[in-house]
Design a protein around this motif. Structure first.
Motif, PDB file in Angstrom:
ATOM      1  N   SER A   1       0.835  -1.204   0.000  1.00  0.00           N
ATOM      2  CA  SER A   1       0.000   0.000   0.000  1.00  0.00           C
ATOM      3  C   SER A   1       0.870   1.254   0.000  1.00  0.00           C
ATOM      4  O   SER A   1       0.612   2.211  -0.735  1.00  0.00           O
ATOM      5  CB  SER A   1      -0.918   0.022   1.231  1.00  0.00           C
ATOM      6  N   TRP A   2       1.912   1.259   0.838  1.00  0.00           N
ATOM      7  CA  TRP A   2       2.795   2.412   0.955  1.00  0.00           C
ATOM      8  C   TRP A   2       3.569   2.646  -0.344  1.00  0.00           C
ATOM      9  O   TRP A   2       3.678   3.779  -0.829  1.00  0.00           O
ATOM     10  CB  TRP A   2       3.741   2.219   2.139  1.00  0.00           C
ATOM     11  N   HIS A   3       4.098   1.583  -0.927  1.00  0.00           N
ATOM     12  CA  HIS A   3       4.826   1.725  -2.194  1.00  0.00           C
ATOM     13  C   HIS A   3       3.919   2.280  -3.288  1.00  0.00           C
ATOM     14  O   HIS A   3       4.342   3.094  -4.105  1.00  0.00           O
ATOM     15  CB  HIS A   3       5.406   0.376  -2.630  1.00  0.00           C
ATOM     16  N   PHE A   4       2.672   1.849  -3.287  1.00  0.00           N
ATOM     17  CA  PHE A   4       1.737   2.317  -4.311  1.00  0.00           C
ATOM     18  C   PHE A   4       1.446   3.809  -4.159  1.00  0.00           C
ATOM     19  O   PHE A   4       1.507   4.564  -5.122  1.00  0.00           O
ATOM     20  CB  PHE A   4       0.430   1.519  -4.246  1.00  0.00           C
ATOM     21  N   ILE A   5       1.143   4.236  -2.929  1.00  0.00           N
ATOM     22  CA  ILE A   5       0.790   5.654  -2.738  1.00  0.00           C
ATOM     23  C   ILE A   5       2.006   6.545  -3.002  1.00  0.00           C
ATOM     24  O   ILE A   5       1.890   7.635  -3.568  1.00  0.00           O
ATOM     25  CB  ILE A   5       0.189   5.930  -1.335  1.00  0.00           C
ATOM     26  N   LYS A   6       3.212   6.066  -2.631  1.00  0.00           N
ATOM     27  CA  LYS A   6       4.419   6.851  -2.908  1.00  0.00           C
ATOM     28  C   LYS A   6       4.646   6.994  -4.405  1.00  0.00           C
ATOM     29  O   LYS A   6       4.966   8.077  -4.901  1.00  0.00           O
ATOM     30  CB  LYS A   6       5.644   6.173  -2.272  1.00  0.00           C
TER      31      LYS A   6
END
Length: 337
Positions: A323-328
């Motif tokens: 999730s974090w990699h996607f939003i970044k």
């Protein structure tokens, strides 16, 4: 050929990738009410295929008939529907119209064209507030909001349809809480406006789009007082649809199956996990409980393992990391434009 309604949305898009990469031919139908056209090129990149996409509403019966006339569709995976609990309380008629009428039109057209294999995207919200965890598929059902009621109604409609015509093969999949994103960082959950679900909300706080997370209730009978939910990685969920599709192609009947991990994590456990991964402080405020929220919700996954040979593989850490990699990646893309 498999028709995917709502195939540009969060779970639908991940399922398209898994289907095509497993050798299926797919047709995507979506009205883009909660998704974007730009998802299509990302799906084509991830699958290495040119994909057939129809931008239209499921309730438009004549347009849907034209899709069935043009293609030999053998099965449908039905994701299309409005899905925000809070919005459904404010706009119940829109939810009944979109979700229930859309499904009726779909089933009528499928029946007309002799396409009687259906995987339906249902929800754990149909278990209501009275059952003890873990939730089993044979438990009594009740709902606390119009969104959940549309899912319950559609399940009943499909059960009645099967009773009337036992040549149908139907799988009702009750999802728990999908989170995470594709490892490519190209597709993930992109809610329009303020998110309704925990992890997209946490992500937007982490990147500075929202000031703080509102945590509803800290007096539940749980380890830290916050609500506990069963979070399942969207890619695991997508793979569950392949298993469901394979099952209905080989077996007659109608079945209901939970798709979850069988474990529960509290709101604050998710927040702490996300903080550790992102190295960002997630500011939050404690608000009163929301009406209709239950304390603890997680799946009994016995049937999914036995019937579909499916089980979720990814941990909470992996879900939060993706999730974090996607939003970044999404923020970096916006800054480069």
């Amino acid at each position: 050929m498999i028709l995917i309604t709502g195939g540009m949305g969060y779970i639908g898009s991940h399922t398209v990738v898994e289907l095509v990469n497993s050798g299926y031919e797919v047709i995507i139908l979506d009205n883009l009410s909660n998704s974007k056209r730009s998802v299509l090129e990302k799906l084509e990149f991830l699958t290495g295929n040119s994909l057939t996409f129809y931008e239209q509403d499921l309730r438009d019966k004549e347009k849907l008939r034209m899709v069935f006339q043009k293609h030999e569709i053998e099965a449908v995976i039905h994701f299309a529907g409005l899905k925000a609990v809070g919005e459904s309380i404010k706009e119940p008629l829109a939810y009944y119209d979109n979700n229930v009428i859309g499904t009726l039109v779909l089933c009528e057209v499928m029946q007309e064209f002799g396409c009687k294999q259906l995987v339906f995207s249902s929800s754990a919200t149909v278990y209501g507030m009275a059952n003890e965890v873990p939730f089993r598929e044979d438990m009594p059902l009740s709902t606390t909001n119009p969104y959940g009621t549309t899912k319950w109604m559609i399940e009943r409609i499909l059960q009645d349809l099967y009773r009337a015509d036992q040549t149908w093969r139907i799988m009702l999949l009750r999802y728990f809480n999908p989170i995470g994103a594709h490892a490519s960082r190209l597709i993930g959950e992109m809610p329009q406006g303020i998110p309704n679900n925990l992890v997209p909300y946490v992500m937007q706080v982490a990147v500075g789009e929202l000031e703080c997370l509102q945590v509803y209730g800290k007096d539940y009978p749980t380890a830290d007082g916050t609500g506990v939910r069963d979070y399942v990685h969207v890619v695991d969920l997508a793979k569950g649809h392949l298993c469901a599709l394979d099952y209905i192609q080989r077996h007659e009947g109608i079945e209901t199956v939970n798709l979850g991990t069988g474990k529960g994590y509290s709101v604050l456990e998710v927040v702490k996990t996300f903080e550790a991964i992102s190295k960002k402080k997630i500011h939050y405020t404690i608000e009163p409980r929301r009406a209709g929220d239950i304390a603890i919700c997680y799946a009994d996954t016995t049937k999914a393992k036995k019937l579909l040979q499916w089980e979720a593989k990814k941990s909470l850490q992996e879900m939060c990391t993706d999730s974090w990699h996607f939003i970044k990646a999404k923020k970096d893309e916006e800054h480069s434009l």
